[in-house]
Structure formats: structure tokens, C-alpha cells
Design an enzyme around this catalytic site. Structure first.
Site, PDB file in Angstrom:
ATOM      1  N   LYS A   1       0.830  -1.211   0.000  1.00  0.00           N
ATOM      2  CA  LYS A   1       0.000   0.000   0.000  1.00  0.00           C
ATOM      3  C   LYS A   1       0.863   1.261   0.000  1.00  0.00           C
ATOM      4  O   LYS A   1       0.622   2.184  -0.765  1.00  0.00           O
ATOM      5  CB  LYS A   1      -0.926   0.018   1.235  1.00  0.00           C
ATOM      6  CG  LYS A   1      -1.826  -1.197   1.346  1.00  0.00           C
ATOM      7  CD  LYS A   1      -2.800  -1.083   2.519  1.00  0.00           C
ATOM      8  CE  LYS A   1      -2.155  -1.088   3.879  1.00  0.00           C
ATOM      9  NZ  LYS A   1      -1.557  -2.380   4.283  1.00  0.00           N
TER      10      LYS A   1
ATOM     11  N   ARG B   1      -9.495   0.704   9.150  1.00  0.00           N
ATOM     12  CA  ARG B   1      -9.126  -0.674   9.486  1.00  0.00           C
ATOM     13  C   ARG B   1     -10.223  -1.379  10.260  1.00  0.00           C
ATOM     14  O   ARG B   1     -10.067  -2.542  10.598  1.00  0.00           O
ATOM     15  CB  ARG B   1      -7.861  -0.664  10.345  1.00  0.00           C
ATOM     16  CG  ARG B   1      -6.574  -0.976   9.558  1.00  0.00           C
ATOM     17  CD  ARG B   1      -5.439  -0.787  10.544  1.00  0.00           C
ATOM     18  NE  ARG B   1      -4.235  -1.491  10.293  1.00  0.00           N
ATOM     19  CZ  ARG B   1      -3.142  -0.955   9.752  1.00  0.00           C
ATOM     20  NH1 ARG B   1      -3.160   0.267   9.287  1.00  0.00           N
ATOM     21  NH2 ARG B   1      -2.037  -1.658   9.655  1.00  0.00           N
TER      22      ARG B   1
ATOM     23  N   ARG C   1      12.113  -6.550   5.068  1.00  0.00           N
ATOM     24  CA  ARG C   1      11.915  -5.181   4.588  1.00  0.00           C
ATOM     25  C   ARG C   1      12.715  -4.139   5.362  1.00  0.00           C
ATOM     26  O   ARG C   1      12.863  -4.218   6.578  1.00  0.00           O
ATOM     27  CB  ARG C   1      10.408  -4.923   4.689  1.00  0.00           C
ATOM     28  CG  ARG C   1       9.939  -3.530   4.844  1.00  0.00           C
ATOM     29  CD  ARG C   1       8.459  -3.446   4.576  1.00  0.00           C
ATOM     30  NE  ARG C   1       7.662  -3.397   5.792  1.00  0.00           N
ATOM     31  CZ  ARG C   1       6.361  -3.138   5.805  1.00  0.00           C
ATOM     32  NH1 ARG C   1       5.706  -2.944   4.675  1.00  0.00           N
ATOM     33  NH2 ARG C   1       5.705  -3.094   6.939  1.00  0.00           N
TER      34      ARG C   1
ATOM     35  N   ARG D   1      11.254  -1.489  10.715  1.00  0.00           N
ATOM     36  CA  ARG D   1      10.195  -1.141  11.651  1.00  0.00           C
ATOM     37  C   ARG D   1      10.213  -2.074  12.852  1.00  0.00           C
ATOM     38  O   ARG D   1      10.457  -3.262  12.716  1.00  0.00           O
ATOM     39  CB  ARG D   1       8.837  -1.242  10.955  1.00  0.00           C
ATOM     40  CG  ARG D   1       8.549  -0.034  10.094  1.00  0.00           C
ATOM     41  CD  ARG D   1       7.320  -0.209   9.269  1.00  0.00           C
ATOM     42  NE  ARG D   1       6.167  -0.760   9.990  1.00  0.00           N
ATOM     43  CZ  ARG D   1       4.938  -0.784   9.494  1.00  0.00           C
ATOM     44  NH1 ARG D   1       4.713  -0.284   8.290  1.00  0.00           N
ATOM     45  NH2 ARG D   1       3.949  -1.309  10.170  1.00  0.00           N
TER      46      ARG D   1
ATOM     47  N   ARG E   1      -0.518  -8.856  13.728  1.00  0.00           N
ATOM     48  CA  ARG E   1      -1.040  -7.891  12.740  1.00  0.00           C
ATOM     49  C   ARG E   1      -1.927  -8.589  11.714  1.00  0.00           C
ATOM     50  O   ARG E   1      -2.961  -8.063  11.309  1.00  0.00           O
ATOM     51  CB  ARG E   1       0.123  -7.175  12.035  1.00  0.00           C
ATOM     52  CG  ARG E   1       0.760  -6.097  12.915  1.00  0.00           C
ATOM     53  CD  ARG E   1       2.184  -5.823  12.528  1.00  0.00           C
ATOM     54  NE  ARG E   1       2.330  -5.079  11.305  1.00  0.00           N
ATOM     55  CZ  ARG E   1       3.475  -5.025  10.600  1.00  0.00           C
ATOM     56  NH1 ARG E   1       4.543  -5.676  11.020  1.00  0.00           N
ATOM     57  NH2 ARG E   1       3.536  -4.320   9.511  1.00  0.00           N
TER      58      ARG E   1
HETATM   59  P1  AMP Z   1       0.858   0.342   9.258  1.00  0.00           P
HETATM   60  O1  AMP Z   1       2.032   1.228   9.045  1.00  0.00           O
HETATM   61  O2  AMP Z   1      -0.346   0.775   8.479  1.00  0.00           O
HETATM   62  O3  AMP Z   1       1.173  -1.116   9.076  1.00  0.00           O
HETATM   63  O4  AMP Z   1       0.435   0.510  10.791  1.00  0.00           O
HETATM   64  C1  AMP Z   1       1.327   0.194  11.842  1.00  0.00           C
HETATM   65  C2  AMP Z   1       0.568   0.062  13.153  1.00  0.00           C
HETATM   66  O5  AMP Z   1      -0.069   1.300  13.491  1.00  0.00           O
HETATM   67  C3  AMP Z   1      -0.574  -0.959  13.161  1.00  0.00           C
HETATM   68  O6  AMP Z   1      -0.123  -2.286  13.403  1.00  0.00           O
HETATM   69  C4  AMP Z   1      -1.440  -0.427  14.292  1.00  0.00           C
HETATM   70  O7  AMP Z   1      -0.863  -0.696  15.552  1.00  0.00           O
HETATM   71  C5  AMP Z   1      -1.356   1.078  14.066  1.00  0.00           C
HETATM   72  N1  AMP Z   1      -2.375   1.570  13.103  1.00  0.00           N
HETATM   73  C6  AMP Z   1      -2.149   2.140  11.899  1.00  0.00           C
HETATM   74  N2  AMP Z   1      -3.286   2.492  11.304  1.00  0.00           N
HETATM   75  C7  AMP Z   1      -4.281   2.121  12.148  1.00  0.00           C
HETATM   76  C8  AMP Z   1      -5.705   2.199  12.095  1.00  0.00           C
HETATM   77  N3  AMP Z   1      -6.334   2.728  11.031  1.00  0.00           N
HETATM   78  N4  AMP Z   1      -6.411   1.711  13.153  1.00  0.00           N
HETATM   79  C9  AMP Z   1      -5.805   1.205  14.238  1.00  0.00           C
HETATM   80  N5  AMP Z   1      -4.463   1.072  14.345  1.00  0.00           N
HETATM   81  C10 AMP Z   1      -3.700   1.537  13.313  1.00  0.00           C
END
Ligand code: AMP
Length: 214
Positions: free
Chosen positions: A13, A87, A126, A161, A172
Site C-alpha cells: 500500500k 481498518r 523489509r 520497523r 497484525r
Molecule cells: P501500518 O504502518 O499501516 O502497518 O500501521 C502500523 C501500526 O499502526 C498498526 O499495526 C497499528 O498498531 C497502528 N495503526 C495504523 N493504522 C491504524 C488504524 N487505522 N487503526 C488502528 N491502528 C492503526
């Protein structure tokens, strides 16, 4: 034109969102990036979400909806790309309400389809250029020997990360299947869903997205 990129962690994404920002002047709204920034800068909210994020759990709807609301009223461009948001169904309803309040709507939801094996391979290998966010993979796209990013040309640090490890990835993925995948049905029923094959090469995925957006 406002779009959602929907897909599990590692679906690509962020990579595709950055491309759309560069080519179309759209604005990428990644709640993951916003939360990581809050975590790094040590704000109260950042401290509150740090452990939750590291464990791979979702932070509360209230927090992410607040972050999106603020950006929707302050950022401008040729449309928003929602990356990692919504989400949950509650977030999806909140987004519809926020957009309606601004007299805007959602153009399309691009579902990036990938299988779990590919996700594990991608995520555990990654790293990211801290200068421009270009994504590297130990096997398929290693960090250049001279340490210079192929995208921005800078010699910045390449970071991994905190939640890109197998334990947190398992959580996740479970969070994705339990709480986020119902959005596929939700947007399908609304007639907004357009699936693309996220397993193809980056440029092929980009071409599929371009074909959807027209
Ligand atoms: P991402 O970078 O999108 O993979 O997000 C990393 C982490 O941030 C996720 O595993 C969640 O802990 C938190 N997070 C990001 N976006 C959301 C969302 N829309 N709702 C809830 N938690 C989020």
C-alpha cells in the site's frame, strides 16, 4: 478523487501510495506513518500507542479517526489516498461521515490481494530509506552497496520497523483478518471495491491501479 488502498500489512500500500503522490499530486494519509511519527517525537499520544503498535495490535478508533479528521481539514491536493485507514467498520463509517461533512466522497477502494506466505517474506526482509521512504527487500531489492538510496540518491539510514518481526506480524495478520477484512464485504456491497493482484511486480501493480483509476 479520494481512494482507499485496502490490504494486509506488506501488501504494498505504501509503495503504491508514494507513486500516486508523485505522479498525480495526491495526498497520502497513512495512519501508520502518523502514529510512528507521534511515537518517535514522544508526544503523549505517541507514548500511549507505542506498546500497542509494537505488539501489532490496533490502536483505538478514536485516536486514528482524530488523526484523519485533522489531516482532512489541513491538507490539500488532488485527492486523498487513505493508506492503512480505515481498518475497522467503525473507522469506515467515520470516514464516510467526515468526507460527507466536507462535501466530498470516496471514488474507489482498491483491494490489494496477496497471500500470507508472500507477506511474511516481504515484511521480515523489509527496510526503508529514512530519507524518502523507498522500500528495500533483503532478497529481491537489497540496499545498494554504496548505501545510497536508488530513489532519492541520499546516503541516509535504512531502518527496519519495530513491528516487522514474526511475532508482531502474526498479531497484525490476525487483527487484519478479524477487524479489517470485513471492510472488503462492506465496500463490495457499496459497489466501491476494485481488486488488484498485489503479488505482481511493483510496476504491474501500478499499471493495474492506473487502469482502475483511469
Ligand atoms: P501500518 O504502518 O499501516 O502497518 O500501521 C502500523 C501500526 O499502526 C498498526 O499495526 C497499528 O498498531 C497502528 N495503526 C495504523 N493504522 C491504524 C488504524 N487505522 N487503526 C488502528 N491502528 C492503526
Amino acid at each position: 478523487m479520494n481512494i482507499i488502498l485496502l490490504g494486509p500489512p506488506g501488501a504494498g500500500k505504501g509503495t503504491q501510495a508514494r507513486y500516486l503522490v508523485e505522479t498525480r499530486g495526491m495526498v497520502q494519509l497513512s495512519t501508520g506513518d502518523m502514529l510512528r511519527e507521534a511515537k518517535t517525537s514522544g508526544t503523549d499520544m505517541g507514548k500511549k500507542v507505542a506498546a500497542i503498535m509494537d505488539a501489532g495490535k490496533l490502536v483505538t478508533d478514536e485516536i486514528v479517526i482524530g488523526l484523519i479528521e485533522e489531516k482532512l481539514t489541513t491538507e490539500t491536493g488532488a485527492g486523498f489516498i487513505f493508506d492503512g485507514f480505515p481498518r475497522t467498520l467503525a473507522q469506515a463509517d467515520a470516514l464516510a461521515a467526515l468526507l460527507a461533512k466536507l462535501g466530498q466522497s470516496l471514488h474507489t477502494v482498491i483491494e490489494m490481494r496477496v497471500d500470507d506466505d508472500a507477506l511474511v517474506d516481504r515484511i521480515t526482509a523489509r527496510s526503508t530509506c529514512s530519507g524518502c521512504g523507498e522500500v528495500y527487500n533483503d532478497k529481491t531489492k537489497p540496499i545498494p552497496a554504496d548505501g545510497r538510496c536508488t530513489n532519492c540518491g541520499e546516503q541516509k539510514e535504512f531502518t527496519r520497523r519495530a513491528d516487522d518481526n514474526e511475532d508482531s506480524l502474526r498479531t497484525r495478520l490476525m487483527e487484519y483478518y478479524k477487524k479489517t477484512s470485513p471492510l472488503i464485504g462492506y465496500y463490495y456491497a457499496k459497489g466501491d471495491l476494485r481488486p488488484v493482484n498485489g503479488l505482481a511486480d511493483i510496476s504491474e501493480v501500478t499499471a493495474s491501479i492506473e487502469a482502475v483509476l483511469g
